[in-house]
Design a protein around this motif. Structure first.
Motif, PDB file in Angstrom:
ATOM      1  N   PRO A   1       2.588  18.096   5.170  1.00  0.00           N
ATOM      2  CA  PRO A   1       2.043  18.301   4.017  1.00  0.00           C
ATOM      3  C   PRO A   1       2.343  17.425   2.817  1.00  0.00           C
ATOM      4  O   PRO A   1       1.598  16.999   1.822  1.00  0.00           O
ATOM      5  CB  PRO A   1       2.578  19.815   3.652  1.00  0.00           C
ATOM      6  N   GLU A   2       3.863  16.803   2.778  1.00  0.00           N
ATOM      7  CA  GLU A   2       4.162  16.071   1.783  1.00  0.00           C
ATOM      8  C   GLU A   2       3.509  14.765   1.464  1.00  0.00           C
ATOM      9  O   GLU A   2       3.425  14.050   0.736  1.00  0.00           O
ATOM     10  CB  GLU A   2       5.815  15.794   1.848  1.00  0.00           C
ATOM     11  N   ARG A   3       2.559  14.364   2.560  1.00  0.00           N
ATOM     12  CA  ARG A   3       1.914  13.259   2.851  1.00  0.00           C
ATOM     13  C   ARG A   3       0.546  13.386   2.251  1.00  0.00           C
ATOM     14  O   ARG A   3      -0.354  12.380   2.393  1.00  0.00           O
ATOM     15  CB  ARG A   3       2.392  12.566   4.065  1.00  0.00           C
ATOM     16  N   LEU A   4       0.050  14.797   2.158  1.00  0.00           N
ATOM     17  CA  LEU A   4      -0.997  14.575   1.401  1.00  0.00           C
ATOM     18  C   LEU A   4      -1.315  14.924   0.042  1.00  0.00           C
ATOM     19  O   LEU A   4      -0.420  15.548  -0.555  1.00  0.00           O
ATOM     20  CB  LEU A   4      -1.736  16.103   2.264  1.00  0.00           C
ATOM     21  N   GLU A   5      -2.138  14.092  -0.504  1.00  0.00           N
ATOM     22  CA  GLU A   5      -2.436  14.565  -1.869  1.00  0.00           C
ATOM     23  C   GLU A   5      -3.754  14.632  -2.366  1.00  0.00           C
ATOM     24  O   GLU A   5      -4.782  14.071  -1.625  1.00  0.00           O
ATOM     25  CB  GLU A   5      -2.248  13.138  -2.801  1.00  0.00           C
ATOM     26  N   LEU A   6      -3.905  15.723  -2.753  1.00  0.00           N
ATOM     27  CA  LEU A   6      -5.140  16.445  -3.393  1.00  0.00           C
ATOM     28  C   LEU A   6      -5.634  15.819  -4.730  1.00  0.00           C
ATOM     29  O   LEU A   6      -4.968  16.390  -5.560  1.00  0.00           O
ATOM     30  CB  LEU A   6      -5.374  17.938  -3.260  1.00  0.00           C
TER      31      LEU A   6
ATOM     32  N   VAL B   1       0.992  -1.195   0.070  1.00  0.00           N
ATOM     33  CA  VAL B   1      -0.116  -0.136   0.038  1.00  0.00           C
ATOM     34  C   VAL B   1       0.827   1.267  -0.041  1.00  0.00           C
ATOM     35  O   VAL B   1       1.658   1.427   0.771  1.00  0.00           O
ATOM     36  CB  VAL B   1      -0.875   0.247   1.226  1.00  0.00           C
ATOM     37  N   ARG B   2       0.475   2.041  -1.035  1.00  0.00           N
ATOM     38  CA  ARG B   2       1.377   3.328  -1.018  1.00  0.00           C
ATOM     39  C   ARG B   2       0.568   4.482  -0.467  1.00  0.00           C
ATOM     40  O   ARG B   2       1.125   5.368  -0.396  1.00  0.00           O
ATOM     41  CB  ARG B   2       1.928   3.558  -2.629  1.00  0.00           C
ATOM     42  N   CYS B   3      -0.745   4.411  -0.634  1.00  0.00           N
ATOM     43  CA  CYS B   3      -1.602   5.597  -0.298  1.00  0.00           C
ATOM     44  C   CYS B   3      -2.922   4.857  -0.115  1.00  0.00           C
ATOM     45  O   CYS B   3      -3.217   3.872  -0.494  1.00  0.00           O
ATOM     46  CB  CYS B   3      -1.517   6.604  -1.521  1.00  0.00           C
ATOM     47  N   PHE B   4      -3.952   5.776   0.756  1.00  0.00           N
ATOM     48  CA  PHE B   4      -5.059   5.466   0.783  1.00  0.00           C
ATOM     49  C   PHE B   4      -5.920   6.711   0.444  1.00  0.00           C
ATOM     50  O   PHE B   4      -5.449   7.912   0.720  1.00  0.00           O
ATOM     51  CB  PHE B   4      -5.284   5.090   2.299  1.00  0.00           C
TER      52      PHE B   4
ATOM     53  N   GLU C   1       5.495   6.634   7.760  1.00  0.00           N
ATOM     54  CA  GLU C   1       5.757   7.799   6.991  1.00  0.00           C
ATOM     55  C   GLU C   1       5.780   7.607   5.522  1.00  0.00           C
ATOM     56  O   GLU C   1       5.727   8.661   4.942  1.00  0.00           O
ATOM     57  CB  GLU C   1       7.164   8.321   7.517  1.00  0.00           C
ATOM     58  N   ASP C   2       5.780   6.624   5.137  1.00  0.00           N
ATOM     59  CA  ASP C   2       5.864   6.352   3.558  1.00  0.00           C
ATOM     60  C   ASP C   2       4.502   6.309   3.068  1.00  0.00           C
ATOM     61  O   ASP C   2       4.426   5.981   1.676  1.00  0.00           O
ATOM     62  CB  ASP C   2       6.970   5.441   3.252  1.00  0.00           C
ATOM     63  N   VAL C   3       3.399   6.055   3.656  1.00  0.00           N
ATOM     64  CA  VAL C   3       2.113   6.143   3.298  1.00  0.00           C
ATOM     65  C   VAL C   3       1.264   7.373   3.316  1.00  0.00           C
ATOM     66  O   VAL C   3       1.412   8.070   4.275  1.00  0.00           O
ATOM     67  CB  VAL C   3       1.428   4.929   4.184  1.00  0.00           C
TER      68      VAL C   3
END
Length: 657
Positions: A510-515, A425-428, A477-479
């Protein structure tokens, strides 16, 4: 009286003789009708002249004077009766007829009165009798000039007819006093000319000013009720004219209100310029007007929306008209040398089935249009009573949604986005779920559109971002965590600051948030959107382009905005379009993403075959039911914990090995 006034008066007389009346027909009619407004004064003057002539005839016992007195009294009675009759409805009678009738009576009375006065002098009826009639004649002539100044030819004609016989008689008498009396009466003419034309000029100027004011008011009303781009009625013009059209239609048959919304007009307007957009609107307006019979209305209601109202014979006829409208809208047009094709959605309400008032029909046509737009592009929908229930349901959803935010009825679920090489899992992606205490789970496709329409999406989106950041702060931290943004949320004042504050409170970098944003967001060249993206990108927040391939001119957006990820729409993976062509498109997008340093996410993966296909096409990440549905936060944490334990186990095996 100055020489200039005399010259002006004579010039005006000359103009009238030559027929150079500068008045408009409306102003002239008003002046003619004013002759009949002072009927009491006219009657008093006529009666006084008739009584004086009768008294003189009785005192002199002369047959000629008796005859003239009888004739004068008869004319006076006829004038009074005629004035009362014509003054009842002067607006319904032609102005030329009114003026001719008045002239005949006025000139006849003035001439006979002058003849009576002249006869008293010629017959030497006695000093007091002569004074009585000459005073009546001259006084009548002077008074009538002011009374009838609205029509100078009548006023001056009466003065002439009543005065000339008297002047002739006193000159014929041969005395010095008679000569001076004739001179005195003659000197009245230039004075009366000046007075008449002074009054006439004032009246004429007042009427001219009133005409100009009325014309200006009419022009302003026309401007206020007309759309400046198409020349059609605007919303105010439609509100004014629609009740009358419906009333006339009710007498002869049924009527239909068709509410038309152009498909993708904003794209034309933004990509080709407002001038091209205005030309499209003018062309569409012209085509619609050609389809509507006389007595109907074609109005530009707002933006890219038109309303057509016309008498219609049946529901089938309304359907045929809608088909004709769609055909005309779809017919290609050439604007500035470019071929442009449009589409439209149409909502229809019929009278009397769907209502009899303008308000009811407009409301129901709007509801029908809403349903047509939901059904897809270039659709036509007739109003049904179910739509009213749907509206009530949407309003109920809107009310309860606002309450749900304060009652903690909403939850955040997370769907994993997986690395197609490692399976990790890279992202949720954070998704909102609503569990109503009485109605159970309410589907997102049921309440999200309501939130968009009502503006509640701003509050909902801010809440989702804050909750997702709070949960993600507990992950490795990498997710990363991804959140979909609504265009309304981006345009809200302080939107960027609100997201940064939510990240700070949650303790999430902020780097861990994708909009995730869709291409439709960029169709509106809004400075607030550009500033929002710039501020958050500078802070480290990442942006992903969602639903790639379903919008318009996507490559331009990729080149312009700082996207780090592209999500290929599920229709290319598992939809009806999936196939060799879609595979080629995915490969091209993947190659482009690799060149630009972007990750490519394939959405809608449901089978192993689909996973293998998109991986071989170059996609780096995958999302779909094959990996997992959206799950609550605790299950997302368990999934990440299992991956961590599995990774540790693999590491121990390697060490042991």
């Amino acid at each position: 009286m100055g020489k200039q006034h005399i010259n002006t008066a004579w010039a005006r007389i000359q103009d009238l003789r030559e027929g150079a009346d500068p008045l408009t027909d409306q102003a002239r009619g008003a002046l003619v009708r004013s002759l009949y407004e002072r009927r009491t004064a006219l009657a008093m003057g006529a009666i006084c002249g008739a009584m004086a002539s009768t008294v003189v005839a009785f005192l002199s016992d002369n047959s000629l004077l008796y005859s003239l007195a009888f004739l004068l009294s008869s004319i006076a009675i006829l004038r009074i009766v005629n004035a009362r009759h014509l003054a009842r409805n002067p607006d319904d009678i032609d102005a030329d007829y009114l003026e001719l009738t008045y002239k005949f009576g006025a000139f006849s009375y003035a001439l006979v009165l002058g003849l009576v006065a002249a006869a008293t002098v010629a017959l030497d009826t006695g000093a007091m009798a002569q004074v009585l009639m000459i005073t009546n004649a001259v006084g009548y002539g002077i008074g009538i000039c002011a009374h009838n100044a609205a029509r100078p030819t009548i006023a001056l004609g009466q003065l002439t007819l009543v005065s000339v016989p008297v002047v002739w008689a006193v000159l014929a008498e041969g005395s010095v006093a008679g000569a001076f009396l004739a001179l005195t009466i003659a000197l009245l003419f230039p004075a009366m000319f000046s007075i008449v034309f002074s009054i006439f000029g004032t009246l004429r100027d007042s009427l001219d000013a009133a005409d100009r004011s009325a014309e200006l008011a009419a022009q302003m009303e026309t401007i206020a009720l007309t759309d400046p781009v198409t020349g059609l009625a605007n919303r105010s013009g439609l509100d004014r004219d629609l009740p009358g059209v419906l009333e006339r239609a009710a007498d002869s048959g049924n009527a239909a209100v068709l509410w038309i919304d152009l498909d993708r007009f904003k794209e034309v307007n933004e990509l080709k310029g407002h001038q091209a957009g205005d030309q499209v609107l003018r062309e569409i307006g012209s085509r619609l007007s050609a389809l509507v019979e006389d007595g109907g209305i074609v109005a530009r209601f707002a933006g890219d929306e038109f309303v057509v109202t016309t008498r219609i014979d049946s529901r089938n006829a309304a359907s045929m008209l809608a088909s004709q409208i769609l055909g005309e809208v779809r017919r290609p047009m050439r604007i500035d040398g470019e071929r442009i094709e449009m589409g439209a959605s149409i909502g229809i309400a019929l009278m009397p089935e769907d209502g009899c008032t303008a308000e009811e029909l407009m409301r129901h046509a709007d509801l029908a249009l809403y349903e047509a737009k939901i059904a897809g592009r270039s659709q036509v929908r007739f109003f049904t009573t179910d739509m009213t229930r749907d509206l009530a349901h949407r309003r109920e959803i809107e009310t309860e949604l606002r309450l749900a935010l304060s009652r903690d009825e909403l939850s955040v679920y997370f769907q994993p986005i997986v690395d197609l090489e490692t399976g990790r899992v890279r992202c949720f992606e954070a998704l909102v779920r609503w569990f109503h205490p009485e109605k159970g789970e309410i589907r997102p496709d049921e309440f999200i559109p309501v939130a968009e329409d009502s503006g509640a999406i701003v509050t909902l989106g801010n809440w989702l971002t804050g909750e997702a950041a709070r949960v993600a702060a507990q992950w490795p931290e990498d997710v990363h965590v991804a959140v979909n943004l609504s265009p309304l949320q981006l345009k809200a004042p302080g939107a960027a600051l609100g997201i940064l504050n939510a990240l700070r409170e949650a303790g999430l970098p902020p780097e861990r948030l994708e909009l995730e944003v869709t291409e439709n967001l960029f169709l509106e060249d809004s400075p607030s959107i550009a500033l929002f993206i710039k501020e958050l990108s500078r802070a480290g927040v990442r942006f992903a382009l969602d639903d790639f391939g379903t919008g318009y001119s996507s490559l331009a957006y990729i080149n312009q905005w700082p996207f780090s990820k592209i999500k290929v729409d599920r229709s290319f993976v598992s939809g009806a379009q999936a196939g060799r062509k879609s595979d080629a498109i995915i490969r091209a997008v993947s190659q482009m993403g690799h060149t630009l340093g972007m990750e490519i996410v394939a959405e809608g993966l449901e089978t192993v075959e689909q996973v293998k296909a998109v991986r071989s096409a170059g996609c780096t990440l995958g999302q779909g039911y094959h990996f997992s549905r959206a799950i609550p936060d605790y299950k997302a944490a368990l999934l990440l914990a299992e991956e961590t334990d599995s990774a540790k186990g693999e590491l121990r095996k390697r060490r042991v090995g």
